[in-house]
Enzyme design. Structure first.
Site, PDB file in Angstrom:
ATOM      1  N   ASP A 151      31.391  40.980  28.459  1.00 20.37           N
ATOM      2  CA  ASP A 151      32.647  40.880  29.207  1.00 20.37           C
ATOM      3  C   ASP A 151      33.753  40.159  28.441  1.00 20.37           C
ATOM      4  O   ASP A 151      34.848  39.959  28.975  1.00 20.37           O
ATOM      5  CB  ASP A 151      32.410  40.151  30.537  1.00 20.37           C
ATOM      6  CG  ASP A 151      31.931  41.098  31.637  1.00 20.37           C
ATOM      7  OD1 ASP A 151      32.195  42.310  31.537  1.00 20.37           O
ATOM      8  OD2 ASP A 151      31.297  40.614  32.594  1.00 20.37           O
ATOM      9  N   CYS A 173      43.429  43.178  32.568  1.00 20.36           N
ATOM     10  CA  CYS A 173      42.272  42.307  32.271  1.00 20.36           C
ATOM     11  C   CYS A 173      41.961  42.264  30.782  1.00 20.36           C
ATOM     12  O   CYS A 173      41.297  41.339  30.318  1.00 20.36           O
ATOM     13  CB  CYS A 173      41.002  42.824  32.946  1.00 20.36           C
ATOM     14  SG  CYS A 173      41.071  42.958  34.707  1.00 20.36           S
ATOM     15  N   ARG A 181      29.108  34.785  32.352  1.00 17.58           N
ATOM     16  CA  ARG A 181      30.326  34.719  31.535  1.00 17.58           C
ATOM     17  C   ARG A 181      30.526  33.361  30.867  1.00 17.58           C
ATOM     18  O   ARG A 181      31.444  33.221  30.061  1.00 17.58           O
ATOM     19  CB  ARG A 181      31.556  35.093  32.378  1.00 17.58           C
ATOM     20  CG  ARG A 181      31.536  36.566  32.793  1.00 17.58           C
ATOM     21  CD  ARG A 181      32.914  37.115  33.078  1.00 17.58           C
ATOM     22  NE  ARG A 181      33.738  37.156  31.877  1.00 17.58           N
ATOM     23  CZ  ARG A 181      34.989  37.593  31.861  1.00 17.58           C
ATOM     24  NH1 ARG A 181      35.550  38.027  32.971  1.00 17.58           N
ATOM     25  NH2 ARG A 181      35.697  37.594  30.738  1.00 17.58           N
ATOM     26  N   ASN A 233      30.117  41.839  39.861  1.00 20.77           N
ATOM     27  CA  ASN A 233      31.084  42.256  40.887  1.00 20.77           C
ATOM     28  C   ASN A 233      30.625  43.620  41.386  1.00 20.77           C
ATOM     29  O   ASN A 233      29.835  44.286  40.709  1.00 20.77           O
ATOM     30  CB  ASN A 233      32.520  42.232  40.327  1.00 20.77           C
ATOM     31  CG  ASN A 233      32.778  43.325  39.292  1.00 20.77           C
ATOM     32  OD1 ASN A 233      32.647  44.515  39.578  1.00 20.77           O
ATOM     33  ND2 ASN A 233      33.134  42.925  38.077  1.00 20.77           N
ATOM     34  N   ALA A 267      33.225  48.063  34.713  1.00 24.46           N
ATOM     35  CA  ALA A 267      32.894  46.631  34.712  1.00 24.46           C
ATOM     36  C   ALA A 267      33.826  45.856  35.626  1.00 24.46           C
ATOM     37  O   ALA A 267      33.741  44.627  35.730  1.00 24.46           O
ATOM     38  CB  ALA A 267      32.998  46.063  33.299  1.00 24.46           C
ATOM     39  N   ASP A 315      44.421  39.397  39.910  1.00 19.27           N
ATOM     40  CA  ASP A 315      45.078  40.459  39.131  1.00 19.27           C
ATOM     41  C   ASP A 315      44.496  41.851  39.389  1.00 19.27           C
ATOM     42  O   ASP A 315      44.911  42.822  38.765  1.00 19.27           O
ATOM     43  CB  ASP A 315      45.110  40.120  37.628  1.00 19.27           C
ATOM     44  CG  ASP A 315      43.752  40.168  36.942  1.00 19.27           C
ATOM     45  OD1 ASP A 315      42.743  40.492  37.592  1.00 19.27           O
ATOM     46  OD2 ASP A 315      43.706  39.871  35.728  1.00 19.27           O
ATOM     47  N   HIS A 337      39.439  39.255  41.691  1.00 18.07           N
ATOM     48  CA  HIS A 337      40.433  38.442  40.982  1.00 18.07           C
ATOM     49  C   HIS A 337      41.816  38.807  41.525  1.00 18.07           C
ATOM     50  O   HIS A 337      42.055  39.978  41.860  1.00 18.07           O
ATOM     51  CB  HIS A 337      40.449  38.772  39.481  1.00 18.07           C
ATOM     52  CG  HIS A 337      39.460  38.022  38.638  1.00 18.07           C
ATOM     53  ND1 HIS A 337      38.885  38.582  37.518  1.00 18.07           N
ATOM     54  CD2 HIS A 337      38.985  36.750  38.729  1.00 18.07           C
ATOM     55  CE1 HIS A 337      38.085  37.687  36.955  1.00 18.07           C
ATOM     56  NE2 HIS A 337      38.113  36.569  37.672  1.00 18.07           N
TER      57      HIS A 337
HETATM   58  N1  ARG Z   1      33.206  42.169  34.511  1.00 17.65           N
HETATM   59  C1  ARG Z   1      34.233  41.183  34.463  1.00 17.65           C
HETATM   60  C2  ARG Z   1      33.955  40.125  35.533  1.00 17.65           C
HETATM   61  O1  ARG Z   1      33.417  40.475  36.551  1.00 17.65           O
HETATM   62  C3  ARG Z   1      35.569  41.793  34.664  1.00 17.65           C
HETATM   63  C4  ARG Z   1      36.691  40.828  34.484  1.00 17.65           C
HETATM   64  C5  ARG Z   1      38.032  41.412  34.816  1.00 17.65           C
HETATM   65  N2  ARG Z   1      39.069  40.495  34.491  1.00 17.65           N
HETATM   66  C6  ARG Z   1      40.143  40.261  35.223  1.00 17.65           C
HETATM   67  N3  ARG Z   1      41.080  39.515  34.732  1.00 17.65           N
HETATM   68  N4  ARG Z   1      40.269  40.730  36.445  1.00 17.65           N
HETATM   69  O2  ARG Z   1      34.258  38.971  35.369  1.00 17.65           O
END
Ligand code: ARG
Length: 269
Positions: free
Chosen positions: A62, A257, A87, A18, A251, A165, A163
């Site tokens: 992660d 998260c 991931r 990201n 990150a 959230d 995301h």
């Molecule tokens: N580095 C992780 C990714 O890019 C961060 C995830 C964050 N999680 C979240 N629920 N927004 O997937």
């Protein structure tokens, strides 16, 4: 309240999936441990949360972001289908945790990307799903069938808020924080139509993950440095606890998260 967390033992910025992530902007491992522990303490001591821990795995940095493990609903667990290869290795460990605790596990077809509670949030009694950047629109129908509930889709258009959230934070029935510039115009119409009290967060605080807050009744736990959001929340009667999470923001994650609500989990062994 029961939460699932994963200690940041092998956490670091190893891949760039990201726009926040840059291998040349590494997290400090010691500080990350301290920040994670401080969050843990707040949740346990101030919010009375019961926290279950998932064993961290080498090579899966992660994994600390348990919110994207999947979605828990009653004793159902809908496993995530991560968009990024980086991931995907986490999924068997997340799934196993739920499997051994007797959850009914649901897998979506491989082509239906779905990133769990990162992209699916309940506001009052309405489910909202973010799609386009991580979760795909095609997973919505299947998830709705499993939940037996209607899901409202919100198209996310800003890679920095990949995301749901990261740009939308339900506070209770008909009330939520949001960052308008993260949504497509149709998505904004849905939000305006369905949520009576939509509270916009300013850009600089959205970038500090003001929307990525943990809300438990009238308590909110979030990253520090979001004074405008904090004051708005206080004016609405929330008690706001701030804790620095700079190492996780590197990150692309913050307070929310780092936890997954697991209402039916047995006590940690
Ligand atoms: N580095 C992780 C990714 O890019 C961060 C995830 C964050 N999680 C979240 N629920 N927004 O997937």
């Amino acid at each position: 309240m029961k939460l699932l967390m994963c200690p940041p033992l092998y956490y670091g910025i190893e891949r760039e999936i990201n726009p926040r992530m840059s291998r040349s902007h590494q997290s400090n491992p010691q500080l990350a441990q301290e920040q994670w522990r401080a969050l843990y303490r707040i949740l346990e001591d101030h919010l009375g949360a019961e926290i279950a821990l998932l064993e961290p795995r080498k090579g899966l940095p992660d994994m600390v972001f348990t919110a994207s493990a999947g979605l828990v609903w009653g004793n159902k667990f809908i496993a995530s289908n991560f968009r990024h290869e980086a991931r995907r290795g986490e999924a068997p460990f997340f799934d196993n945790w739920f499997q051994v605790r007797g959850y009914e596990i649901f897998y979506l077809p491989e082509e239906n990307f779905f990133e769990g509670e990162g992209d699916l949030l309940l506001c009052g009694d309405l489910f909202f799903a973010g799609y386009h950047i991580r979760s795909g629109i095609t997973s919505r129908q299947k998830v709705a069938e499993i939940l037996g509930r209607e899901i409202l889709s919100l198209e996310l258009t800003n890679e920095w808020f990949y995301h749901l959230d990261t740009c939308f934070c339900p506070l209770g029935k008909g009330q939520a924080l949001f960052y308008p510039a993260a949504f497509a115009s149709d998505a904004l119409k849905v939000l305006e139509d369905k949520i009576g009290a939509l509270i916009p967060v300013p850009e600089e605080e959205a970038r500090r993950f003001a929307c990525n807050a943990i809300v438990v009744e009238k308590n909110v736990v979030m990253n520090d440095g979001c004074p405008q959001t904090r004051e708005k929340l206080r004016a609405l009667g929330f008690s706001v606890l701030e804790t620095p999470l700079s190492e996780f923001i590197k990150a692309g994650g913050s307070a929310k998260c780092l936890v997954l609500k697991v209402p039916h989990a047995e006590k940690q062994e």
